[in-house]
Design a protein around this motif. Structure first.
Motif, short mmCIF file in Angstrom:
data_model
loop_
_atom_site.label_atom_id
_atom_site.label_comp_id
_atom_site.label_asym_id
_atom_site.label_seq_id
_atom_site.Cartn_x
_atom_site.Cartn_y
_atom_site.Cartn_z
N ASP A 222 0.83 -1.21 0.00
CA ASP A 222 0.00 0.00 0.00
C ASP A 222 0.86 1.27 0.00
O ASP A 222 0.73 2.12 0.88
N PRO A 223 1.71 1.44 -1.01
CA PRO A 223 2.58 2.63 -1.04
C PRO A 223 1.79 3.88 -1.39
O PRO A 223 0.71 3.82 -1.99
N ASP A 224 2.36 5.02 -1.05
CA ASP A 224 1.74 6.29 -1.43
C ASP A 224 1.95 6.59 -2.91
O ASP A 224 1.20 7.39 -3.48
N ALA A 225 2.94 5.98 -3.53
CA ALA A 225 3.22 6.22 -4.95
C ALA A 225 4.08 5.09 -5.49
O ALA A 225 4.63 4.28 -4.73
N LEU A 226 4.19 5.06 -6.82
CA LEU A 226 4.97 4.04 -7.51
C LEU A 226 5.95 4.73 -8.46
O LEU A 226 5.62 5.72 -9.11
N PHE A 227 7.16 4.17 -8.54
CA PHE A 227 8.21 4.68 -9.41
C PHE A 227 8.76 3.53 -10.24
O PHE A 227 9.05 2.45 -9.70
N TYR A 228 8.90 3.74 -11.56
CA TYR A 228 9.55 2.76 -12.44
C TYR A 228 10.90 3.31 -12.84
O TYR A 228 11.02 4.44 -13.31
N PRO A 254 -0.12 8.01 -7.47
CA PRO A 254 0.80 8.80 -8.31
C PRO A 254 1.92 7.92 -8.86
O PRO A 254 2.39 7.00 -8.19
N PHE A 255 2.36 8.26 -10.06
CA PHE A 255 3.40 7.49 -10.73
C PHE A 255 4.41 8.42 -11.37
O PHE A 255 4.06 9.45 -11.96
N PHE A 256 5.69 8.03 -11.26
CA PHE A 256 6.79 8.71 -11.94
C PHE A 256 7.70 7.65 -12.52
O PHE A 256 8.05 6.68 -11.84
N GLY A 257 8.07 7.79 -13.79
CA GLY A 257 8.97 6.84 -14.42
C GLY A 257 10.08 7.56 -15.15
O GLY A 257 9.87 8.66 -15.67
N GLU A 336 10.46 12.58 -25.29
CA GLU A 336 11.35 12.54 -24.12
C GLU A 336 10.58 12.65 -22.80
O GLU A 336 11.19 12.74 -21.74
N GLY A 337 9.25 12.66 -22.86
CA GLY A 337 8.48 12.70 -21.63
C GLY A 337 6.99 12.63 -21.93
O GLY A 337 6.54 13.05 -23.00
N LEU A 338 6.24 12.08 -20.99
CA LEU A 338 4.78 11.98 -21.10
C LEU A 338 4.14 12.55 -19.85
O LEU A 338 4.68 12.43 -18.75
N ARG A 339 2.98 13.15 -20.03
CA ARG A 339 2.24 13.69 -18.89
C ARG A 339 0.76 13.34 -19.07
O ARG A 339 0.15 13.70 -20.09
N ALA A 340 0.20 12.65 -18.09
CA ALA A 340 -1.24 12.39 -18.08
C ALA A 340 -1.95 13.62 -17.53
O ALA A 340 -1.52 14.19 -16.53
N LEU A 341 -3.01 14.04 -18.18
CA LEU A 341 -3.71 15.27 -17.78
C LEU A 341 -4.86 15.02 -16.83
O LEU A 341 -5.37 15.97 -16.22
N ASP A 342 -5.30 13.77 -16.69
CA ASP A 342 -6.46 13.47 -15.84
C ASP A 342 -6.14 12.52 -14.69
O ASP A 342 -7.01 12.26 -13.85
N ILE A 343 -4.94 11.99 -14.65
CA ILE A 343 -4.51 11.13 -13.55
C ILE A 343 -3.11 11.57 -13.12
O ILE A 343 -2.39 12.20 -13.90
N ARG A 367 8.86 17.77 -8.24
CA ARG A 367 7.51 17.72 -8.83
C ARG A 367 6.78 16.46 -8.38
O ARG A 367 5.59 16.51 -8.03
N PHE A 368 7.49 15.36 -8.37
CA PHE A 368 6.89 14.10 -7.93
C PHE A 368 6.53 14.16 -6.44
O PHE A 368 5.44 13.77 -6.03
N ARG A 369 7.45 14.67 -5.63
CA ARG A 369 7.18 14.83 -4.20
C ARG A 369 5.94 15.67 -3.97
O ARG A 369 5.07 15.32 -3.16
N ASP A 370 5.80 16.79 -4.68
CA ASP A 370 4.64 17.66 -4.51
C ASP A 370 3.35 16.96 -4.88
O ASP A 370 2.31 17.15 -4.24
N MET A 371 3.39 16.14 -5.91
CA MET A 371 2.21 15.39 -6.31
C MET A 371 1.78 14.41 -5.23
O MET A 371 0.59 14.27 -4.92
#
Length: 413
Positions: A222-228, A254-257, A336-343, A367-371
């Motif tokens: 049950d993590p607060d976020a996932l990182f790949y 939240p996800f950051f890869g 070089e990067g993707l951003r989901a606008l609704d999740i 940015r990830f920390r703030d999310m």
């Protein structure tokens, strides 16, 4: 004087380069790629993303600052083979405790020196990355036809899933630095040590997980976020990791890869990936952030990319809402990067930890920390909002106290 031993680099198109044995003796096979950085060869060699690849260094002088115990990005050298022009005969750095040649021999890395690496680089740029082999010792005496046969019969990089070879076998935890903001699950697809260090420095309790972790185990944690993380291989061969990410996105975490994680986010959102002709490998790759208009000089190491149009707001083909390309290469317009606008999900193709390399993109960790903080506090904050509210950091911010800022010798990312 030490007698030099003959060695050969053989490409699958039949091109041959004769030089001298460097590192271990024997034969090694892999995809031949070139790396353009002038510094950081120790970080390059120990980056698990280079598994299965024979790395050609475009910088001519390699090994002059030796190796040390602070710079490695993992516990061993991962490159399949190593190609340099002029290896240093002596080590000259106060931090060094061994020579590069010693470490290549220790880890059984077969290399070659004394060849025109500019010519090899031009060949790869013209024909694309290709299968190759380095032959020294008794293998240098094999006939040319036999060496070429061995090279051509090896497995192509396309279709290979290499994350199982480089991932941790057991879960482990890094404690947070400063105020704890939550638990972060990191899927280790070939993660670099500096990446984990920077995540812990943002207050994450970092749980590093094997690449084959199940969705049940992830939900139990049950993590607060996932990182790949970054990693080697073809993203099209990582269906299990893509499905795990889809389930996590449906859970709303939240996800950051980064790097390989960017390609897997692209697949999880319903887009395809493809193999680049010769990839991006170096520490001076210019990238445009479409939100801020800021150009970042980035560290990169990838041979595959996400297939998505630049400059459009897209609809995820499998129901994850709107998506846009957040960053693209100014050299060739590669995503070089993707951003989901609704999740709450975003990713970049390059290495914001940049060990070695520029630190223009360090703000992405913030940015990830703030999310994650926003979600914990019940404030809606998708990736688009996070991008607009987190300023790009001073590139000198958060430089590590160890070598990544003053880094080693003559090489890459």
């Amino acid at each position: 004087m030490t007698t030099r031993e003959r060695a050969l680099l053989v490409l699958e198109d039949g091109t041959r380069y004769e030089g001298w044995a460097y590192g271990a003796r024997g034969r090694t096979l892999g995809e031949v790629v070139f790396a353009t950085g002038m510094t950081g060869y120790q970080e390059t060699l120990t980056d698990p993303s280079y598994a299965g690849q024979i790395v050609v260094q475009t910088a001519p002088h390699i090994g002059n600052t030796g190796v040390n115990d602070e710079d490695p990005e993992s516990g061993r050298i991962w490159v399949a083979g190593y190609v340099v022009r002029d290896p240093s005969r002596i080590v000259s750095n106060h931090r060094a405790n061994a020579s590069l040649d010693d470490h290549l021999e220790r880890d059984g890395i077969v290399g070659i020196s004394g060849i025109d690496t500019r010519a090899v680089t031009r060949r790869i740029r013209d024909a694309g990355a290709m299968k190759g082999g380095v032959f020294s010792g008794a293998d240098a005496d094999l006939g040319p036809d036999e060496q070429l046969r061995v090279v051509r019969e090896q497995t192509d990089m396309t279709g290979q899933n290499l994350s199982a070879a480089v991932s941790t076998r057991e879960e482990y935890v890094l404690e947070p630095e400063g105020d704890r903001i939550g638990t972060l699950a990191v899927l280790d697809l070939g993660v670099k040590t500096s990446t984990l260090r920077y995540l812990a420095a943002r207050g994450f309790e970092v749980h590093v997980l094997p690449q084959d972790v199940s969705i049940d185990r992830l939900r139990e944690l049950d993590p607060d976020a996932l990182f790949y993380s970054n990693g080697p291989g073809d993203p099209a061969a990582s269906d299990a990791q893509v499905e795990l990410l889809r389930e996590t996105l449906r859970d709303g975490r939240p996800f950051f890869g980064i790097c390989f994680g960017n390609q897997l986010l692209g697949r999880a959102l319903g887009f395809g990936t493809y193999k680049l002709p010769f990839g991006h490998r170096g520490i001076n790759q210019p990238v445009l952030d479409t939100t801020t208009g800021r150009v970042e000089i980035t560290s990169q190491n990838h041979g595959f990319a996400v297939d998505a149009p630049v400059g459009e707001v897209l609809e995820s083909p499998i129901g994850f809402g709107r998506v846009e390309v957040s960053h693209f290469s100014l050299n060739d317009n590669v995503v070089e990067g993707l951003r989901a606008l609704d999740i709450p999900a975003f990713s970049v193709q390059y290495h914001p930890e940049a060990a070695a390399g520029p630190h223009d993109s360090m703000y992405l960790f913030d940015r990830f920390r703030d999310m994650v903080i926003a979600r914990r506090e019940g404030r809606p904050l998708d990736a688009a909002t996070a991008a607009a509210t987190t300023p790009a950091a001073d590139p000198t911010h958060d430089r590590p106290s160890d070598s990544s800022a003053t880094t080693t010798g003559s090489s890459n990312d």
